[in-house]
Motif scaffolding. Structure first.
Motif, PDB file in Angstrom:
ATOM      1  N   TYR A 315       0.855  -1.188   0.000  1.00  0.00           N
ATOM      2  CA  TYR A 315       0.000   0.000   0.000  1.00  0.00           C
ATOM      3  C   TYR A 315       0.890   1.236   0.000  1.00  0.00           C
ATOM      4  O   TYR A 315       1.804   1.349   0.832  1.00  0.00           O
ATOM      5  CB  TYR A 315      -0.916   0.003   1.232  1.00  0.00           C
ATOM      6  CG  TYR A 315      -1.757   1.256   1.354  1.00  0.00           C
ATOM      7  CD1 TYR A 315      -2.854   1.455   0.519  1.00  0.00           C
ATOM      8  CD2 TYR A 315      -1.434   2.244   2.271  1.00  0.00           C
ATOM      9  CE1 TYR A 315      -3.610   2.611   0.612  1.00  0.00           C
ATOM     10  CE2 TYR A 315      -2.195   3.402   2.380  1.00  0.00           C
ATOM     11  CZ  TYR A 315      -3.278   3.581   1.539  1.00  0.00           C
ATOM     12  OH  TYR A 315      -4.030   4.726   1.621  1.00  0.00           O
ATOM     13  N   ASP A 316       0.643   2.150  -0.936  1.00  0.00           N
ATOM     14  CA  ASP A 316       1.380   3.408  -1.010  1.00  0.00           C
ATOM     15  C   ASP A 316       0.557   4.503  -0.348  1.00  0.00           C
ATOM     16  O   ASP A 316      -0.610   4.733  -0.721  1.00  0.00           O
ATOM     17  CB  ASP A 316       1.668   3.792  -2.468  1.00  0.00           C
ATOM     18  CG  ASP A 316       2.646   2.831  -3.117  1.00  0.00           C
ATOM     19  OD1 ASP A 316       3.512   2.321  -2.404  1.00  0.00           O
ATOM     20  OD2 ASP A 316       2.523   2.588  -4.338  1.00  0.00           O
ATOM     21  N   ALA A 317       1.147   5.157   0.640  1.00  0.00           N
ATOM     22  CA  ALA A 317       0.433   6.215   1.359  1.00  0.00           C
ATOM     23  C   ALA A 317       0.039   7.335   0.411  1.00  0.00           C
ATOM     24  O   ALA A 317       0.837   7.775  -0.425  1.00  0.00           O
ATOM     25  CB  ALA A 317       1.315   6.760   2.477  1.00  0.00           C
ATOM     26  N   ALA A 318      -1.198   7.796   0.547  1.00  0.00           N
ATOM     27  CA  ALA A 318      -1.695   8.861  -0.320  1.00  0.00           C
ATOM     28  C   ALA A 318      -1.436  10.242   0.274  1.00  0.00           C
ATOM     29  O   ALA A 318      -1.547  11.242  -0.420  1.00  0.00           O
ATOM     30  CB  ALA A 318      -3.187   8.670  -0.576  1.00  0.00           C
ATOM     31  N   SER A 319      -1.085  10.295   1.566  1.00  0.00           N
ATOM     32  CA  SER A 319      -0.804  11.576   2.209  1.00  0.00           C
ATOM     33  C   SER A 319       0.166  11.335   3.357  1.00  0.00           C
ATOM     34  O   SER A 319       0.476  10.200   3.723  1.00  0.00           O
ATOM     35  CB  SER A 319      -2.098  12.222   2.731  1.00  0.00           C
ATOM     36  OG  SER A 319      -2.647  11.439   3.781  1.00  0.00           O
ATOM     37  N   SER A 320       0.632  12.420   3.956  1.00  0.00           N
ATOM     38  CA  SER A 320       1.612  12.317   5.042  1.00  0.00           C
ATOM     39  C   SER A 320       1.010  11.713   6.308  1.00  0.00           C
ATOM     40  O   SER A 320       1.738  11.261   7.188  1.00  0.00           O
ATOM     41  CB  SER A 320       2.183  13.705   5.350  1.00  0.00           C
ATOM     42  OG  SER A 320       1.137  14.603   5.712  1.00  0.00           O
ATOM     43  N   SER A 321      -0.330  11.708   6.404  1.00  0.00           N
ATOM     44  CA  SER A 321      -0.979  11.142   7.593  1.00  0.00           C
ATOM     45  C   SER A 321      -1.117   9.626   7.508  1.00  0.00           C
ATOM     46  O   SER A 321      -1.515   8.986   8.478  1.00  0.00           O
ATOM     47  CB  SER A 321      -2.368  11.764   7.774  1.00  0.00           C
ATOM     48  OG  SER A 321      -3.220  11.433   6.679  1.00  0.00           O
ATOM     49  N   GLU A 322      -0.791   9.029   6.333  1.00  0.00           N
ATOM     50  CA  GLU A 322      -0.922   7.588   6.154  1.00  0.00           C
ATOM     51  C   GLU A 322       0.449   6.915   6.196  1.00  0.00           C
ATOM     52  O   GLU A 322       1.486   7.569   6.043  1.00  0.00           O
ATOM     53  CB  GLU A 322      -1.606   7.289   4.822  1.00  0.00           C
ATOM     54  CG  GLU A 322      -3.024   7.814   4.741  1.00  0.00           C
ATOM     55  CD  GLU A 322      -3.676   7.540   3.393  1.00  0.00           C
ATOM     56  OE1 GLU A 322      -4.748   8.092   3.139  1.00  0.00           O
ATOM     57  OE2 GLU A 322      -3.094   6.773   2.602  1.00  0.00           O
ATOM     58  N   LEU A 323       0.438   5.600   6.397  1.00  0.00           N
ATOM     59  CA  LEU A 323       1.663   4.809   6.490  1.00  0.00           C
ATOM     60  C   LEU A 323       1.724   3.838   5.316  1.00  0.00           C
ATOM     61  O   LEU A 323       0.776   3.074   5.097  1.00  0.00           O
ATOM     62  CB  LEU A 323       1.687   4.039   7.820  1.00  0.00           C
ATOM     63  CG  LEU A 323       2.913   3.159   8.092  1.00  0.00           C
ATOM     64  CD1 LEU A 323       4.157   4.024   8.246  1.00  0.00           C
ATOM     65  CD2 LEU A 323       2.683   2.312   9.345  1.00  0.00           C
ATOM     66  N   SER A 324       2.797   3.876   4.544  1.00  0.00           N
ATOM     67  CA  SER A 324       2.968   2.925   3.445  1.00  0.00           C
ATOM     68  C   SER A 324       3.243   1.532   4.006  1.00  0.00           C
ATOM     69  O   SER A 324       3.877   1.372   5.051  1.00  0.00           O
ATOM     70  CB  SER A 324       4.115   3.353   2.530  1.00  0.00           C
ATOM     71  OG  SER A 324       3.810   4.568   1.882  1.00  0.00           O
ATOM     72  N   LEU A 325       2.733   0.515   3.283  1.00  0.00           N
ATOM     73  CA  LEU A 325       2.834  -0.859   3.763  1.00  0.00           C
ATOM     74  C   LEU A 325       3.489  -1.748   2.725  1.00  0.00           C
ATOM     75  O   LEU A 325       3.389  -1.514   1.530  1.00  0.00           O
ATOM     76  CB  LEU A 325       1.442  -1.409   4.099  1.00  0.00           C
ATOM     77  CG  LEU A 325       0.609  -0.614   5.112  1.00  0.00           C
ATOM     78  CD1 LEU A 325      -0.791  -1.187   5.204  1.00  0.00           C
ATOM     79  CD2 LEU A 325       1.282  -0.610   6.479  1.00  0.00           C
ATOM     80  N   LEU A 326       4.127  -2.818   3.206  1.00  0.00           N
ATOM     81  CA  LEU A 326       4.696  -3.859   2.349  1.00  0.00           C
ATOM     82  C   LEU A 326       4.026  -5.181   2.678  1.00  0.00           C
ATOM     83  O   LEU A 326       3.830  -5.503   3.861  1.00  0.00           O
ATOM     84  CB  LEU A 326       6.211  -3.979   2.549  1.00  0.00           C
ATOM     85  CG  LEU A 326       7.044  -2.773   2.101  1.00  0.00           C
ATOM     86  CD1 LEU A 326       8.500  -2.991   2.486  1.00  0.00           C
ATOM     87  CD2 LEU A 326       6.914  -2.555   0.606  1.00  0.00           C
ATOM     88  N   ALA A 327       3.672  -5.944   1.664  1.00  0.00           N
ATOM     89  CA  ALA A 327       2.992  -7.219   1.875  1.00  0.00           C
ATOM     90  C   ALA A 327       3.820  -8.120   2.781  1.00  0.00           C
ATOM     91  O   ALA A 327       5.045  -8.199   2.677  1.00  0.00           O
ATOM     92  CB  ALA A 327       2.728  -7.896   0.531  1.00  0.00           C
TER      93      ALA A 327
END
Length: 364
Positions: A315-327
């Motif tokens: 998952y790629d964060a769409a904003s600075s308030s979100e956290l990017s994720l790796l499967a």
């Protein structure tokens, strides 16, 4: 007049000489000059590139337009250099039917409203599909077609000319072998030198064109990246549209989605999930169904505690308030008062941000 007659006679003699040489080669009665191994390999590579380019183009066209009649019509318009008429695609047709039926049942009813929302989403997906087809046609199919109709046709032309020069060279070699008189041998030797020079020159021209296939591969690789990027955008749009739709449908009264329970034999109940996509799948760790998965998230929200969760997809964060994720990575998640029910607060070391629950699987 005499000059034209002599030229025609010379051309006829040359053509006859080539025909005789070709026939004798087929019958094994004449020697044949072989091309060097490097040039042969280049010819094979060019032919292989042509064959697979045609096949990839054909399958891509089938993917983008499954209807063979419409593909034929688009081909005719393209040959006539005319723009094909804009058509409503299947998603847009389905969307229009849903919207019309929803208005018929009444936008104020749950079913009618749901049909309208589904129809609007289908039309959005149809628009995304149209953008994918347009992008693929410009950035993928057109460069592939340009190679077949441009560079490869030039290669074919020069390869045929090389074959002609080789026949002339071998015919000259045959005449030199048959020459007995000194004058005849002198003429034959001069002709051999000339045909050898022309053959070498044509072989070099053909080699340079064939080596250009490497540039074609590099260009087609860039086109392939563009095609994959267009597909990624398309599927991401479709996913976002359907997730948004699922959220909207989940806001309808629960009694509406439970009307099907009475039709199940044995009194078993069916739970229709609302938002979380992963909630409808079995849990890997516990082997339980959707109720246990959604129950785990509800329990986490009510306890205000934290749990470990495994990430299902990147998952790629769409904003600075979100956290990017790796499967497959494991993070800590917790509920924050006032946060949307489709999100949790995720932590990975010193990094912290919102994460969508559809990408998570709670661990025991």
């Amino acid at each position: 007049m005499d000059f034209n007659v002599k030229r025609l006679a010379a051309d006829a003699g040359t053509f006859l000489s080539r025909a005789v040489q070709f026939t004798e080669e087929k019958l094994g009665q004449a020697e044949k000059t072989e091309l060097d191994a490097h040039l042969e390999n280049l010819l094979v590579r060019a032919e292989t590139t042509k064959q697979w380019t045609e096949r990839i183009m054909k399958q891509t066209e089938i993917l983008l337009q499954p209807n063979p009649n419409l593909r034929l019509e688009e081909f005719v318009y393209e040959k006539l250099e005319k723009k094909a008429p804009t058509r409503v695609n299947n998603h847009e047709l389905l969307g229009q039917s849903m919207i019309e039926s929803g208005n018929e049942f009444g936008p104020g009813t749950a079913y009618g409203n749901a049909l309208i929302k589904c129809g609007e989403t289908e039309k959005q997906i149809g628009g995304a599909e149209r953008e994918l087809i347009q992008s693929a046609a410009i950035n993928f199919l057109t460069p592939f077609r340009n190679f077949l109709e441009g560079d490869f046709k030039t290669i074919l032309k020069e390869r045929k000319l090389l074959q002609v020069k080789r026949l002339d060279l071998d015919a000259a070699k045959t005449r030199l072998k048959k020459a007995r008189m000194a004058d005849a041998r002198a003429v034959a030797e001069q002709e051999l030198r000339m045909t050898q020079s022309e053959f070498d020159r044509q072989a070099e021209i053909t080699r340079l064109l064939l080596e250009g296939v490497s540039s074609t591969h590099a260009h087609q690789l860039r086109c392939l990246n563009d095609f994959v990027e267009a597909q990624t955008t398309y599927y991401a749009q479709c996913y976002q549209y359907t997730v948004d739709l699922q959220k909207q449908l989940g806001s309808f009264p629960s009694s509406f989605s439970n009307n099907n329970q009475s039709s199940v034999s044995g009194g078993a109940s069916i739970s229709v999930p609302t938002i979380p996509v992963s909630a409808s799948l079995p849990s890997v760790s516990g082997g339980h169904g959707s109720s246990s998965v959604s129950g785990g998230f509800n329990e986490l929200r009510s306890s205000n505690g934290s749990r470990k969760a495994r990430v299902l997809y990147d998952y790629d964060a769409a904003s600075s308030s979100e956290l990017s994720l790796l499967a497959d990575e494991v993070i800590t998640v917790s509920s924050v008062p006032g946060m949307d029910s489709d999100w949790l607060m995720g932590e990975r070391g010193s990094q912290k941000g919102k994460v969508p629950i559809t990408y998570l699987e709670l661990l025991n």
